[in-house]
Design a protein around this motif. Structure first.
Motif, PDB file in Angstrom:
ATOM      1  N   GLU A 358      37.099 -95.196  31.015  1.00  0.00           N
ATOM      2  CA  GLU A 358      36.477 -96.490  31.318  1.00  0.00           C
ATOM      3  C   GLU A 358      37.044 -97.579  30.419  1.00  0.00           C
ATOM      4  O   GLU A 358      37.336 -98.694  30.882  1.00  0.00           O
ATOM      5  CB  GLU A 358      34.963 -96.381  31.141  1.00  0.00           C
ATOM      6  N   LEU A 359      37.221 -97.259  29.156  1.00  0.00           N
ATOM      7  CA  LEU A 359      37.779 -98.235  28.213  1.00  0.00           C
ATOM      8  C   LEU A 359      39.223 -98.570  28.563  1.00  0.00           C
ATOM      9  O   LEU A 359      39.624 -99.747  28.552  1.00  0.00           O
ATOM     10  CB  LEU A 359      37.675 -97.694  26.791  1.00  0.00           C
ATOM     11  N   GLU A 361      40.737 -98.299  31.504  1.00  0.00           N
ATOM     12  CA  GLU A 361      40.784 -99.060  32.745  1.00  0.00           C
ATOM     13  C   GLU A 361      40.469-100.533  32.477  1.00  0.00           C
ATOM     14  O   GLU A 361      41.095-101.441  33.059  1.00  0.00           O
ATOM     15  CB  GLU A 361      39.794 -98.468  33.756  1.00  0.00           C
ATOM     16  N   ARG A 362      39.510-100.773  31.606  1.00  0.00           N
ATOM     17  CA  ARG A 362      39.189-102.163  31.229  1.00  0.00           C
ATOM     18  C   ARG A 362      40.359-102.800  30.503  1.00  0.00           C
ATOM     19  O   ARG A 362      40.692-103.973  30.748  1.00  0.00           O
ATOM     20  CB  ARG A 362      37.937-102.171  30.351  1.00  0.00           C
ATOM     21  N   ASN A 363      41.032-102.044  29.629  1.00  0.00           N
ATOM     22  CA  ASN A 363      42.180-102.583  28.903  1.00  0.00           C
ATOM     23  C   ASN A 363      43.311-102.966  29.849  1.00  0.00           C
ATOM     24  O   ASN A 363      43.994-103.985  29.645  1.00  0.00           O
ATOM     25  CB  ASN A 363      42.682-101.561  27.882  1.00  0.00           C
ATOM     26  N   ARG A 365      42.997-103.906  33.012  1.00  0.00           N
ATOM     27  CA  ARG A 365      42.609-105.141  33.718  1.00  0.00           C
ATOM     28  C   ARG A 365      42.807-106.369  32.834  1.00  0.00           C
ATOM     29  O   ARG A 365      43.355-107.383  33.263  1.00  0.00           O
ATOM     30  CB  ARG A 365      41.147-105.041  34.175  1.00  0.00           C
ATOM     31  N   LEU A 366      42.377-106.233  31.585  1.00  0.00           N
ATOM     32  CA  LEU A 366      42.531-107.376  30.666  1.00  0.00           C
ATOM     33  C   LEU A 366      43.994-107.658  30.375  1.00  0.00           C
ATOM     34  O   LEU A 366      44.413-108.831  30.303  1.00  0.00           O
ATOM     35  CB  LEU A 366      41.772-107.086  29.372  1.00  0.00           C
TER      36      LEU A 366
END
Length: 427
Positions: A358-359, A361-363, A365-366
């Motif tokens: 999850e972390l 995947e967020r990285n 996107r950012l």
């Protein structure tokens, strides 16, 4: 999926499937389901376990056949030519026949015999041991299939990881070439420095273009969620249904039955028999091949035996059977403890990897949003190429970490499925 998997990864995957890389290299697209079907049909470990299960099933006929009567048909045709030269006189001295006596003796015998064991205690225990061995062989076949499924999934996910990394490299190459073209145009109008141009050229040359094989692997649709994994429930499920543990439990039953079979050697046995026969002594001029001799006989017998002393061989057999039973129970306990540890460790690892996914995947996107913003700023000339280069490198690093973690997570999930089997409750 833009990138195909390298040939060396395909060879490793093919080794799990069929120990030959040619079936995979010839294909253009390979799905996980096709790989699993191929492995379960052609993998030699599964074929060996299937043969062992078939042999165990066949041996059950012999176990039950011990309760059936035996039947034997025999025929004997004999012709003997003899010459007598000496004889013993009534006084006990040797005499000689002159001329020697020559003759021919012929006989014809035909018979059928039936036998049935009335008291043979080890037959029942042999049936119980045979049933347990058959079930154990079936469980080991299931275990072999699970191991092959696990190995194929792990090899397939490892190959998918490499395929995704190849795709990242291709996208990076395309991005670097676009940035180089933009930097060259900005350099021609003095909007970019010589340093920016050299940096763009170096970055474009540093990206190695992949040389993939023709085979493309199809990615999985969904990544299972580890939030629903209950280590206690999965541990109990593994202990109840793991085929290796079940095989050891059946081995324990077989060893216990073998121990009773060894003890049964101390008991007496009773057998009954019935035989019918025909025989005839033939003259020299009669036909030897007479299959209907005139003399008849019928015999009925009951034979009881009790082995009172056998040099302590029965004691040795009982001790060996007891040792086998103890070893099987010890191995079963050790495997239960090991599986419990493995399941709990895998659940903890998957839970940790799920949070990290999850972390990551967020990285990604950012990092993607940041790179898009950096490109817009670079086109407008508000930032140098060095800042754009940093944004590109961060996105590449984030994507690589995401794919590595994603497929390592799936590899661990395949290991947990092999231990527990069925629905893990985390999908």
């Amino acid at each position: 999926m833009s990138g195909a998997v390298p040939l060396r990864i395909l060879v490793a995957l093919a080794a799990v499937l069929t120990f030959s890389s040619s079936p995979l290299v010839a294909q253009e697209i390979l799905t996980l389901e096709e790989a699993l079907r191929t492995a379960l049909v052609q993998n030699p470990n599964v074929a060996s376990a299937t043969a062992a299960a078939a042999a165990a099933t066949s041996s059950r006929w012999a176990d039950w056949g011990a309760f059936l009567p035996t039947a034997r048909l025999n025929a004997n045709l004999s012709s003997t030519d003899f010459t007598n030269v000496t004889f013993v006189t009534p006084e006990g001295s040797a005499g000689f026949i002159d001329p020697p006596l020559k003759d021919t003796r012929q006989s014809s015998n035909l018979g059928v015999s039936l036998g049935l064991g009335i008291l043979n205690p080890d037959r029942i225990t042999n049936v119980k041991a045979g049933a347990a061995r058959e079930d154990a062989a079936d469980m080991r076949l299931t275990a072999a299939e699970r191991v092959v499924i696990r190995d194929v999934k792990q090899a397939y996910f490892e190959a998918l990881k490499q395929q995704q990394l190849v795709a990242v490299a291709e996208r990076q190459l395309e991005s670097r070439l676009q940035d180089l073209d933009l930097t060259e145009r900005r350099y021609r109008i003095a909007a970019a420095s010589r340093r920016d141009l050299l940096g763009a050229e170096i970055d474009a040359s540093d990206v190695n273009e992949a040389h993939p094989d023709d085979t493309e692997l199809i990615d999985v649709d969904l990544v299972p969620d580890a939030d629903g994994l209950d280590p206690r429930r999965l541990t109990e499920a593994a202990k109840a249904s793991n085929p290796n543990l079940q095989a050891l439990r059946y081995d324990e039953k077989a060893a216990a039955a073998s121990k009773w079979s060894a003890k049964a050697q101390y008991l007496p046995t009773i057998d009954i028999g019935l035989s019918f026969g025909r025989n005839k002594e033939l003259a020299e001029d009669e036909n030897l091949f007479d299959f209907s001799p005139a003399n008849t006989s019928a015999t009925f017998n009951i034979v009881g035996s009790w082995n009172l002393l056998s040099g302590f061989t029965r004691k040795r057999q009982t001790a060996q059977a007891d040792q086998q039973l103890r070893q099987t129970r010890a191995e079963l306990l050790a495997q239960e403890l090991l599986i419990e540890k493995d399941v709990r460790d895998l659940v903890n690892e998957l839970t940790r990897r799920s949070r990290r996914l999850e972390l990551l995947e967020r990285n990604v996107r950012l990092a993607s949003e940041r790179l898009e913003l950096a490109r817009q700023q670079y086109r407008l000339g508000s930032i140098p190429y060095f800042n754009l280069q940093q944004a590109i490198d961060r996105l590449q690093q984030a994507e690589q970490q995401l794919f590595q973690e994603r497929y390592d997570y799936l590899i661990g999930w395949a290991s947990l499925e092999e231990k527990v089997g069925g629905d893990l409750g985390g999908r």
